[in-house]
Design a protein around this motif. Structure first.
Motif, short mmCIF file in Angstrom:
data_model
loop_
_atom_site.label_atom_id
_atom_site.label_comp_id
_atom_site.label_asym_id
_atom_site.label_seq_id
_atom_site.Cartn_x
_atom_site.Cartn_y
_atom_site.Cartn_z
N THR A 1 0.83 -1.21 0.00
CA THR A 1 0.00 0.00 0.00
C THR A 1 0.86 1.26 0.00
N LEU A 2 1.91 1.26 0.80
CA LEU A 2 2.79 2.43 0.88
C LEU A 2 3.86 2.42 -0.20
N ALA A 3 3.92 1.34 -0.98
CA ALA A 3 4.88 1.24 -2.09
C ALA A 3 6.31 1.46 -1.60
N VAL A 4 6.64 0.82 -0.47
CA VAL A 4 8.00 0.90 0.05
C VAL A 4 8.79 -0.29 -0.47
N ASP A 5 10.11 -0.24 -0.26
CA ASP A 5 10.95 -1.35 -0.68
C ASP A 5 11.08 -2.42 0.40
N HIS A 6 10.93 -1.99 1.65
CA HIS A 6 11.16 -2.93 2.75
C HIS A 6 10.28 -2.53 3.93
N CYS A 7 9.53 -3.50 4.48
CA CYS A 7 8.63 -3.24 5.61
C CYS A 7 8.82 -4.34 6.64
#
Length: 439
Positions: free
Chosen positions: A74-80
């Motif tokens: 959803t946040l279009a991050v690379d790493h969560c």
């Protein structure tokens, strides 16, 4: 493996919106505003998806992994990641993570770390209860103090990061971690609000995980109790079966033993009846005497021979119905019997009747021993030989008279055997014939 130890036991508390530490230029903000019309709807869908996962899943890891995947996409991050910060044990524990498939050169970091690597970086959210943001070109001072900036921005090549803490307690807190690797990123207020709302969902997830853990523990305890109960029932069943088999065996043996005992008892009864018949009907006097010499049982023949009743005999001793001249010899033999020197003795003695009359009897006394060989009783029989003694005395007197007649006769008196040999000649043989008797 770390979920069970870090399930929160207090009311979750998220963070409200807060001004981001660093802002990009107005040009960058305008570029991002084009997506703002669609983001709220996407955020709502994401929160609903998280709620559905929490409701549908029954596995703790799958719940957290599903939430992490939704956050990352959803946040279009690379790493969560979701971390648990434990000040009591001085470590951070990676619970789950999501890595963008396009980040081929970035390795997983879902591990356990010692807090010494970033003490200040972890203490700042605890003290401020606010999020921490850092960029490769504008490093947060907290990270510089721990040399964590070198690890994250230089070695891990993280261009932008956001640490969002929640679920605070004295022991520590939980942390949502977002890394941007491919490009630098500035976090918008709507994104921060979404992350804050997501922490509430994660808190609810932790509460369900706690319930699942407690239910699993209860089920394990119940299964253990049931297994122990089944084992005890099985053991008791085996014990009861063994007892039944043993009782059946004992019952069979008891029946056989009872039959043998019954046969022995019948044989003893027959033997006792025979002995009782002999004891009561015989003409020979019989008596049972204890080791002290007291008569404890006697038969009618003995009462008739001696002239005393059973009650009188039980109160008398051997000396009361024995001639004084025979007492010493009788007692000497009786003591030898008691001492084990003989098993029985027999003698002819004179008895004193109740009215003072004398009579001769043949006394036979035998020892009755127990299984250990110790004498318990003596059994005596008395045979009336008074007539025989009188006949012997009459014969002796007759022989004496005949011998006196023969020895004093004037004629020669002799007797011959069947072969014609002299067996006796009177003393006057020599006087009349002049021959010696030996000739």
């Amino acid at each position: 493996m770390y979920l069970k130890a870090y399930i929160p036991k207090y009311k979750p508390r998220g963070l409200g919106s807060k001004t981001v530490d660093f802002r990009e230029s107005e040009l960058a903000q305008e570029a991002l505003q084009q997506q703002q019309m669609q983001q709220p709807l996407s955020f709502v869908d994401a929160l609903n998806s998280m709620a559905q996962i929490i409701l549908a899943k029954e596995d703790a890891l799958k719940i957290l992994q599903g939430i992490t995947d939704i956050l990352g996409k959803t946040l279009a991050v690379d790493h969560c990641l979701i971390y648990a910060i434990d000040f009591e044990k001085h470590r951070s524990i990676g619970l789950c993570e999501w890595l963008n498939p396009q980040c081929h050169d970035f390795s997983h970091t879902n591990t356990v770390h010692n807090l010494e690597l970033f003490t200040n970086g972890c203490q700042y959210p605890q003290m401020s209860q606010g999020w921490l943001e850092s960029h490769i070109d504008r490093i947060n001072p907290c990270l510089k103090e721990d040399d964590l900036a070198v690890l994250l921005h230089k070695k891990r090549h993280i261009k932008s990061l956001l640490w969002y803490p929640f679920y605070f307690s004295q022991e520590g807190y939980y942390l949502l971690v977002f890394h941007q690797i491919s490009e630098r990123r500035t976090w918008q207020e709507e994104e921060i609000s979404f992350i804050n709302a997501a922490t509430n969902q994660v808190s609810i997830a932790f509460q369900k995980i706690q319930l699942l853990t407690e239910r699993q523990q209860a089920e394990e305890a119940l299964n253990k109790t049931n297994q122990e109960l089944e084992n005890r029932v099985a053991e008791r069943t085996v014990e009861l079966r063994n007892i039944i088999e043993r009782l059946q065996s004992q019952n069979a043996m008891s029946k056989a033993s009872h039959k043998e005992t019954q046969q022995v008892e019948e044989a003893l009864q027959i033997s006792e009846q025979r002995f009782r018949a002999v004891f009561e009907k015989t003409a020979i006097g019989m008596g049972l005497v204890d080791v002290t010499g007291k008569l404890i049982a006697s038969n009618p023949a003995l009462h008739k021979i001696i002239g005393y009743s059973p009650e009188e005999l039980r109160s008398m001793t051997l000396a009361d119905y024995t001639h004084p001249d025979d007492i010493a010899y009788d007692l000497a033999l009786y003591q030898e019997l008691l001492a084990g020197k003989r098993d029985y003795y027999q003698m002819e003695k004179r008895f004193l009747k109740k009215k003072g009359e004398l009579f001769w009897g043949r006394l036979t006394v035998s020892a009755i021993r127990c299984t250990q060989g110790k004498i318990q009783f003596t059994f005596g029989t008395v045979e009336d030989i008074n007539e025989r003694k009188q006949a012997e005395e009459a014969l002796r007197q007759s022989e004496a008279r005949f011998r006196g007649f023969v020895e004093n006769a004037n004629d020669i008196i002799y007797s011959l055997t069947a072969e014609g040999i002299l067996s006796y000649v009177s003393p006057n043989w020599t006087d009349i014939l002049g021959h010696d008797v030996s000739e």
